[in-house]
Design a protein around this motif. Sequence first.
Motif, PDB file in Angstrom:
ATOM      1  N   TYR A   9       0.824  -1.216   0.000  1.00  0.00           N
ATOM      2  CA  TYR A   9       0.000   0.000   0.000  1.00  0.00           C
ATOM      3  C   TYR A   9       0.857   1.265   0.000  1.00  0.00           C
ATOM      4  O   TYR A   9       0.527   2.248  -0.658  1.00  0.00           O
ATOM      5  N   ALA A  10       1.951   1.225   0.744  1.00  0.00           N
ATOM      6  CA  ALA A  10       2.791   2.424   0.843  1.00  0.00           C
ATOM      7  C   ALA A  10       3.308   2.848  -0.527  1.00  0.00           C
ATOM      8  O   ALA A  10       3.276   4.034  -0.877  1.00  0.00           O
ATOM      9  N   SER A  11       3.748   1.879  -1.321  1.00  0.00           N
ATOM     10  CA  SER A  11       4.317   2.272  -2.614  1.00  0.00           C
ATOM     11  C   SER A  11       3.224   2.720  -3.585  1.00  0.00           C
ATOM     12  O   SER A  11       3.418   3.658  -4.359  1.00  0.00           O
ATOM     13  N   ARG A  12       2.045   2.062  -3.534  1.00  0.00           N
ATOM     14  CA  ARG A  12       0.955   2.504  -4.429  1.00  0.00           C
ATOM     15  C   ARG A  12       0.485   3.906  -4.038  1.00  0.00           C
ATOM     16  O   ARG A  12       0.204   4.742  -4.901  1.00  0.00           O
ATOM     17  N   LEU A  13       0.398   4.144  -2.742  1.00  0.00           N
ATOM     18  CA  LEU A  13      -0.017   5.464  -2.268  1.00  0.00           C
ATOM     19  C   LEU A  13       0.962   6.540  -2.714  1.00  0.00           C
ATOM     20  O   LEU A  13       0.564   7.627  -3.150  1.00  0.00           O
ATOM     21  N   GLN A  14       2.231   6.219  -2.603  1.00  0.00           N
ATOM     22  CA  GLN A  14       3.251   7.186  -2.983  1.00  0.00           C
ATOM     23  C   GLN A  14       3.130   7.512  -4.474  1.00  0.00           C
ATOM     24  O   GLN A  14       3.214   8.668  -4.888  1.00  0.00           O
ATOM     25  N   GLU A  15       2.891   6.471  -5.254  1.00  0.00           N
ATOM     26  CA  GLU A  15       2.768   6.679  -6.696  1.00  0.00           C
ATOM     27  C   GLU A  15       1.543   7.540  -7.021  1.00  0.00           C
ATOM     28  O   GLU A  15       1.610   8.479  -7.829  1.00  0.00           O
ATOM     29  N   VAL A  16       0.416   7.226  -6.380  1.00  0.00           N
ATOM     30  CA  VAL A  16      -0.806   8.011  -6.612  1.00  0.00           C
ATOM     31  C   VAL A  16      -0.594   9.455  -6.161  1.00  0.00           C
ATOM     32  O   VAL A  16      -0.983  10.399  -6.862  1.00  0.00           O
ATOM     33  N   GLN A  17       0.052   9.637  -5.003  1.00  0.00           N
ATOM     34  CA  GLN A  17       0.270  10.996  -4.500  1.00  0.00           C
ATOM     35  C   GLN A  17       1.143  11.805  -5.464  1.00  0.00           C
ATOM     36  O   GLN A  17       0.893  12.988  -5.705  1.00  0.00           O
ATOM     37  N   GLN A  18       2.130  11.132  -6.046  1.00  0.00           N
ATOM     38  CA  GLN A  18       2.978  11.837  -7.020  1.00  0.00           C
ATOM     39  C   GLN A  18       2.166  12.257  -8.239  1.00  0.00           C
ATOM     40  O   GLN A  18       2.346  13.349  -8.785  1.00  0.00           O
ATOM     41  N   ARG A  19       1.247  11.379  -8.662  1.00  0.00           N
ATOM     42  CA  ARG A  19       0.396  11.721  -9.817  1.00  0.00           C
ATOM     43  C   ARG A  19      -0.567  12.858  -9.459  1.00  0.00           C
ATOM     44  O   ARG A  19      -0.866  13.722 -10.290  1.00  0.00           O
ATOM     45  N   ILE A  20      -1.075  12.858  -8.224  1.00  0.00           N
ATOM     46  CA  ILE A  20      -1.939  13.967  -7.779  1.00  0.00           C
ATOM     47  C   ILE A  20      -1.148  15.277  -7.793  1.00  0.00           C
ATOM     48  O   ILE A  20      -1.614  16.299  -8.314  1.00  0.00           O
ATOM     49  N   ASP A  21       0.058  15.232  -7.241  1.00  0.00           N
ATOM     50  CA  ASP A  21       0.891  16.439  -7.186  1.00  0.00           C
ATOM     51  C   ASP A  21       1.165  16.969  -8.597  1.00  0.00           C
ATOM     52  O   ASP A  21       1.075  18.170  -8.850  1.00  0.00           O
ATOM     53  N   ALA A  22       1.486  16.055  -9.512  1.00  0.00           N
ATOM     54  CA  ALA A  22       1.810  16.458 -10.881  1.00  0.00           C
ATOM     55  C   ALA A  22       0.581  17.051 -11.573  1.00  0.00           C
ATOM     56  O   ALA A  22       0.670  18.071 -12.269  1.00  0.00           O
TER      57      ALA A  22
END
Length: 228
Positions: A9-22
């Motif tokens: 979950y941590a890595s998927r969350l990080q990936e989604v958060q990066q996409r949100i930020d972008a």
Amino acid sequence: MQTSGVEPYASRLQEVQQRIDAAALKAGRKSEEVTLIVVSKFHSAEVVRAIHACGVSNFGENRQQEAEPKAAETADLDLNWHFVGQLQSKKARAVARFASTIHSLDRGSVVKALSSIDGTVDGFIQINLTNDAARGGVAPENLLQFAETILETPSINLLGIMAVAPLDELPRAAFERLAKHSAALQAIAPEANKISAGMTHDFEEAIEFGATHLRIGSAITGERVISD
Ligand SMILES: *Cc1c(COP(=O)(O)O)cnc(C)c1O
């Protein structure tokens, strides 16, 4: 069996958060304006615990009979539960007991049921962007009249508007319409300026058109399984 460890979950969350930020950056918005709600339907309370351990406190569910026990099992955590599914009036009061926010207000009978709860609940009006009246949501032509009903109900704090993008249309076109409906709502309810939109396959487009509350499931939880 599902792992209750924080990976993956941590890595998927990080990936989604990066996409949100972008996506926020590209839209000239701040990612802090965007609240991520992790939709945990079909996943166990243990999965909710693992995702909470990664820093998430907003969770979404779409069925009362699944959500209520899950909220009870995680009552020791400081969570905000969001109800995002179709809601029947006979279940509305039960949902308001565990959910801080109901995203699917779309009929007068639910508003009436919620008018007598203890305390208050935050709510979004769900609008139907399809031509299929059987889908959840008020028809666009009834939006303002329905909003007036909610504004006359002190126990509901109207946050804004919610929609699910139709399957047979590009999400950008649907979210552009949603933004116009939001502006119309704000003309009579300036505080109701939030937009709940964006799921696993369309959250970047939703951010482009002003979404403030994303409801993301499988991109973070992984594929849904019916029994854990
Ligand atoms: C399941 C669900 C979501 C999340 O869907 P994903 O495609 O898994 O991100 C969002 N909103 C509603 C109303 C849902 O029922």
